[in-house]
Design an enzyme around this catalytic site. Structure first.
Site, PDB file in Angstrom:
ATOM      1  N   ARG A 358       0.520  -1.211  -0.254  1.00 17.65           N
ATOM      2  CA  ARG A 358      -0.068  -0.347  -0.036  1.00 17.65           C
ATOM      3  C   ARG A 358       0.356   1.304  -0.141  1.00 17.65           C
ATOM      4  O   ARG A 358       2.045   1.151   0.293  1.00 17.65           O
ATOM      5  CB  ARG A 358      -0.921   0.273   1.532  1.00 17.65           C
ATOM      6  CG  ARG A 358      -1.754  -1.294   1.434  1.00 17.65           C
ATOM      7  CD  ARG A 358      -2.609  -1.447   2.367  1.00 17.65           C
ATOM      8  NE  ARG A 358      -3.392  -2.479   2.659  1.00 17.65           N
ATOM      9  CZ  ARG A 358      -4.396  -2.892   3.378  1.00 17.65           C
ATOM     10  NH1 ARG A 358      -4.302  -1.923   4.476  1.00 17.65           N
ATOM     11  NH2 ARG A 358      -5.267  -3.682   3.733  1.00 17.65           N
ATOM     12  N   GLN A 376      -0.476 -10.244   6.009  1.00 20.70           N
ATOM     13  CA  GLN A 376      -2.193 -10.035   6.897  1.00 20.70           C
ATOM     14  C   GLN A 376      -2.428 -11.483   6.785  1.00 20.70           C
ATOM     15  O   GLN A 376      -2.124 -12.221   5.390  1.00 20.70           O
ATOM     16  CB  GLN A 376      -2.558  -9.335   5.371  1.00 20.70           C
ATOM     17  CG  GLN A 376      -3.220  -7.994   5.865  1.00 20.70           C
ATOM     18  CD  GLN A 376      -4.063  -7.984   4.719  1.00 20.70           C
ATOM     19  OE1 GLN A 376      -4.339  -8.113   3.778  1.00 20.70           O
ATOM     20  NE2 GLN A 376      -4.997  -6.801   5.766  1.00 20.70           N
ATOM     21  N   ASP A 378      -4.956 -13.146   6.246  1.00 19.92           N
ATOM     22  CA  ASP A 378      -6.297 -13.271   5.873  1.00 19.92           C
ATOM     23  C   ASP A 378      -7.263 -14.695   6.199  1.00 19.92           C
ATOM     24  O   ASP A 378      -6.663 -15.577   5.967  1.00 19.92           O
ATOM     25  CB  ASP A 378      -6.063 -12.209   4.878  1.00 19.92           C
ATOM     26  CG  ASP A 378      -7.325 -11.784   3.774  1.00 19.92           C
ATOM     27  OD1 ASP A 378      -7.938 -11.381   4.964  1.00 19.92           O
ATOM     28  OD2 ASP A 378      -6.651 -10.942   3.399  1.00 19.92           O
ATOM     29  N   HIS A 380     -11.074 -15.403   3.957  1.00 23.59           N
ATOM     30  CA  HIS A 380     -12.589 -15.034   3.214  1.00 23.59           C
ATOM     31  C   HIS A 380     -13.550 -16.374   3.849  1.00 23.59           C
ATOM     32  O   HIS A 380     -12.996 -17.372   3.696  1.00 23.59           O
ATOM     33  CB  HIS A 380     -12.238 -15.061   2.510  1.00 23.59           C
ATOM     34  CG  HIS A 380     -11.254 -13.534   2.066  1.00 23.59           C
ATOM     35  ND1 HIS A 380     -10.146 -13.913   1.704  1.00 23.59           N
ATOM     36  CD2 HIS A 380     -11.413 -12.586   2.531  1.00 23.59           C
ATOM     37  CE1 HIS A 380      -9.608 -12.556   1.607  1.00 23.59           C
ATOM     38  NE2 HIS A 380     -10.232 -12.221   1.944  1.00 23.59           N
ATOM     39  N   LYS A 459     -18.972  -4.416  11.508  1.00 22.74           N
ATOM     40  CA  LYS A 459     -17.672  -5.596  11.958  1.00 22.74           C
ATOM     41  C   LYS A 459     -17.381  -5.021  12.874  1.00 22.74           C
ATOM     42  O   LYS A 459     -17.690  -4.214  13.775  1.00 22.74           O
ATOM     43  CB  LYS A 459     -16.490  -4.516  10.573  1.00 22.74           C
ATOM     44  CG  LYS A 459     -16.309  -3.010  11.578  1.00 22.74           C
ATOM     45  CD  LYS A 459     -14.802  -1.734  10.880  1.00 22.74           C
ATOM     46  CE  LYS A 459     -14.238  -0.406  11.555  1.00 22.74           C
ATOM     47  NZ  LYS A 459     -13.466  -0.370  10.700  1.00 22.74           N
ATOM     48  N   HIS A 505     -14.440 -11.159   6.181  1.00 29.98           N
ATOM     49  CA  HIS A 505     -12.682 -10.725   5.774  1.00 29.98           C
ATOM     50  C   HIS A 505     -12.560 -10.642   7.382  1.00 29.98           C
ATOM     51  O   HIS A 505     -13.025 -10.027   8.000  1.00 29.98           O
ATOM     52  CB  HIS A 505     -12.282  -9.544   5.119  1.00 29.98           C
ATOM     53  CG  HIS A 505     -13.334  -9.283   4.179  1.00 29.98           C
ATOM     54  ND1 HIS A 505     -12.142  -8.877   3.340  1.00 29.98           N
ATOM     55  CD2 HIS A 505     -14.214  -8.847   3.583  1.00 29.98           C
ATOM     56  CE1 HIS A 505     -13.107  -8.316   1.724  1.00 29.98           C
ATOM     57  NE2 HIS A 505     -14.335  -8.551   2.199  1.00 29.98           N
TER      58      HIS A 505
END
Length: 639
Positions: A358, A376, A378, A380, A459, A505
RNA sequence: GCCAGCGUAGCUCAGUUGGCAGAGCUACUGAUUUGUAAUCAGUUGGCCGGGGGUUCGAGUCCCUCCGCUGGCUCCA
């Protein structure tokens, strides 16, 4: 006569009007001296406020947290007065209380920390003068007239309702302020200016940049010292310093904001991920991996090209524009779509240690905490709508298990639908209901941030608390109602019809780089055995003992442990010192006594040495400690 | 990106009003063979962040670029 009711329910009668000081004095003079403000019918006001009718009163003393805020607000005024005495051309703007102190923004020539001594000295004078602080209610017209040459104050006043505007005056200094304030400046005894910075007027980078001076204040000098010691402790734990000292990672000008991990840093990294994989397998996750460069068309479909473009690195390959992924989700979408799914497959919990880039502003980069490239942890999760609650609950339990392994406490925050959002009311109700249902079932308290959710769904953020009480947001669980639409995801239901899956996520560590940095500071570099890059160093007392040390080292190695021999011809004192500075948890000395007895002399970082520990027993105990991922070494201490 | 501060050996730092770049640790060599936080001696090591300028002369002054540090959300 008016009746005043105190928090304990007792009532006293007073002549009307009466001010707070008089009421407090009626209780006791000593008590009155410690009162800094009062709450009248749940509104916080000055001690000097007149009470004209029956009221409930609670006095705020130097011991209350509201009292500390009042003190700091007054300290901000004292600082502003001092700055104006020293820099008559400075224009004061705003000066609020913040978490650990206060600041005041001025439009003035740049100041630096070297000017602090001068400003603090002037503040001390003002404190010594014990200037009474007087409130005055003024009309909007008069307020504007008073500040006719000060556009910042005028702008603030313009936004206020006539009849609600007040000034506070101490000596020759008057400031627009809501209050309340301390009765006089003499209360501000323990304060310190901390730093200066540029800050945009009203946080807007298109508007003038002001000089912001930060400070803190306490009623008690001991409290101030405690806070300054805390800052010093945090400074000592700084992961950038420890990371270099412990040879874990480094940064280089050739790749700003992107960490280089050294062998020892990778030992730590791998220990973190080994543990992560163990927990995730047990929780029913599968692991995936997606590319970091993906065509522009994918980012257009996901919406990132439109909404996240300025943070994305792009690259031209064979005349096709691609982006280096800032998030893993679009790749995850492609994986889900590679074949048809039955409701029987769900939930699918697809994890990915994803490397994302980023483009953060150069000025915000900070060690491992704010980087431009990071991994990350991460995942899903694709599911049917009725699985939301149980899946979220599963994540919360996973999070609790994992954080507690590091000795980290945490709290939860739920963010609900923002003003700008996609999706129907029904979808939001279902989604938010699933999250709150899971939170209730989980059973812990949580905060609600109304309207703070993402535009695509509500969230839950998980904020951890480290060993010195600082909090960090690491984990997050986000429900996404956008991507399944954009990618037209579906599964086949019992009814043989296509249905839209719900997707979340979630991350536990968040950024592995950042989490590792937090752990460095949390443990102050003294990692528990299972994480320590070097778990034990073996120190032969002289050269003839090196072979014996190597023999022991091999036994540790074969047991799967990370150890090494310091075979340099240096004094034992020096080797011990260096091992201590490297924060190696176990320092094992071997000499003739140990060779003949088959034992070790075990030194721990607290400096304690235990002689005659049997080697086999010791290795087994270390293995047990590592396997259990213990935070301490109790099982080794009893050998 | 913007504001302020900073950038000298691998690390931690000194370097006066502009006048020959220094110390300790590290590394290397030699001696020492060490029992729980620095054994001794010697030798290396520098485009003073990069570029440009002022000056007889720049680590030092000026400009510019790069990087680092603290901030830039908290609202009178």
């Amino acid at each position: 006569m008016i009746n005043i009711t105190f928090p304990d329910g007792k009532t006293e009668q007073f002549e009307s009007p009466v001010d707070g000081s008089a009421v407090a004095s009626s209780i006791s003079e000593g008590f009155a001296r410690n009162c800094v403000a009062m709450e009248v019918n749940s509104a916080l006001v000055d001690m000097s406020a007149q009470i004209r009718e029956d009221a409930k009163i609670r006095f705020i003393t130097t011991g209350d947290s509201e009292g500390l805020d009042v003190l700091r607000h007054t300290a901000a005024h004292v600082m502003a007065q001092a700055v104006l005495r020293l820099y008559p051309d400075a224009q004061p703007t705003i000066g609020p209380v913040v978490a650990d102190g206060f600041y005041y923004d001025f439009d003035m020539e740049p100041v630096s920390e070297e000017d602090f001594a001068k400003i603090e000295a002037e503040m001390k004078k003002i404190v010594k003068e014990k200037l009474p602080i007087v409130r005055e209610e003024v009309s909007k017209e008069r307020a504007l007239e008073f500040y006719r040459d000060q556009p910042y104050k005028r702008e603030l006043i313009e936004e206020l309702e006539d009849g609600t505007i007040s000034f506070y005056t101490q000596g020759g200094f008057t400031d627009l302020c809501r209050g309340p304030h301390l009765p006089h400046t003499g209360f501000v005894r323990a304060f310190k200016l901390l730093r200066v910075s540029g800050a945009y007027w009203r946080g807007d980078s298109n508007r003038p940049q002001l000089q912001r001076i930060y400070g803190t204040a306490f009623f008690d000098k001991k409290e101030l010292k405690k806070y300054l010691d805390f800052l010093e402790e945090a400074r000592k734990r700084d992961h950038r310093k420890l990371g270099a000292a412990l040879d874990l990672f480094s940064f280089h000008d050739e790749a700003p904001g992107m960490a280089f991990f050294h062998p020892r840093g990778m030992d730590l990294w791998n220990a973190l991920l080994d543990y992560w994989r163990k927990e995730h397998r047990a929780a029913g996750y599968v692991e995936t991996k997606t590319p970091i460069i993906l065509h522009r068309s994918l980012w257009e479909q996901s919406g990132h090209w439109e909404n996240y473009r300025e943070n994305m690195y792009t690259v031209l390959i064979d005349e096709t524009e691609s982006a280096i992924k800032p998030m893993n989700c679009p790749g995850g979408m492609l994986l889900f779509k590679r074949r048809r799914h039955s409701y029987r497959d769900l939930p699918i919990r697809a994890a990915e240690i994803g490397l994302v880039h980023r483009h953060e502003l150069s000025g915000v980069l900070s060690g491992l905490f704010r980087v431009r490239a990071f991994h990350q942890d991460d995942a899903h999760i694709f599911m049917t709508p009725d699985m939301i609650e149980s899946e979220i609950l599963g994540i919360l339990q996973l999070v609790r298990r994992m954080y507690s392994t590091f000795g980290l406490g945490f709290h939860l925050e739920l963010s609900t639908r923002p003003e700008k959002s996609i999706g129907t009311d029904e979808q939001w109700e279902n989604a938010t209901g699933g999250l709150t249902g899971a939170l209730e079932a989980y059973g812990a308290d949580y905060l609600i941030n109304e309207g703070d959710g993402a535009f695509y769904g509500p969230k839950i953020d998980i904020h951890i608390k480290d060993a010195i009480g600082r909090t960090w947001q690491c984990g997050t669980i986000q429900l996404d109602m956008s991507l399944p639409e954009r990618f037209d995801l579906s599964y086949v239901g019992k009814d043989n019809e296509k249905h839209r899956p719900v997707m979340i996520h979630r991350v536990v560590y968040g950024s592995i780089e950042r989490f590792l940095g937090i752990l460095v500071e949390h443990f102050a570099g003294r990692f528990p055995l299972w994480l320590a890059p070097v778990q034990a160093v073996i120190l032969p007392i002289n050269d003839s003992l090196v072979p014996f040390a190597e023999e022991i080292n091999a036994r540790f190695f074969n047991a799967g442990l990370r150890t090494c021999v310091d075979d340099r011809t240096e004094s034992l004192n020096k080797k011990v010192r260096e091992a201590q500075l490297d924060k190696v948890p176990l320092i094992l000395t071997v000499g003739e006594k140990e060779r003949s007895a088959g034992t070790l002399a075990v030194r721990t970082l607290d400096g304690a040495v235990r002689h005659g520990v049997a080697i086999d027993t010791f290795i087994n105990a270390v293995c047990d400690n590592v396997a259990a991922r213990s935070l301490g070494m109790e099982n080794l201490m009893s050998l």
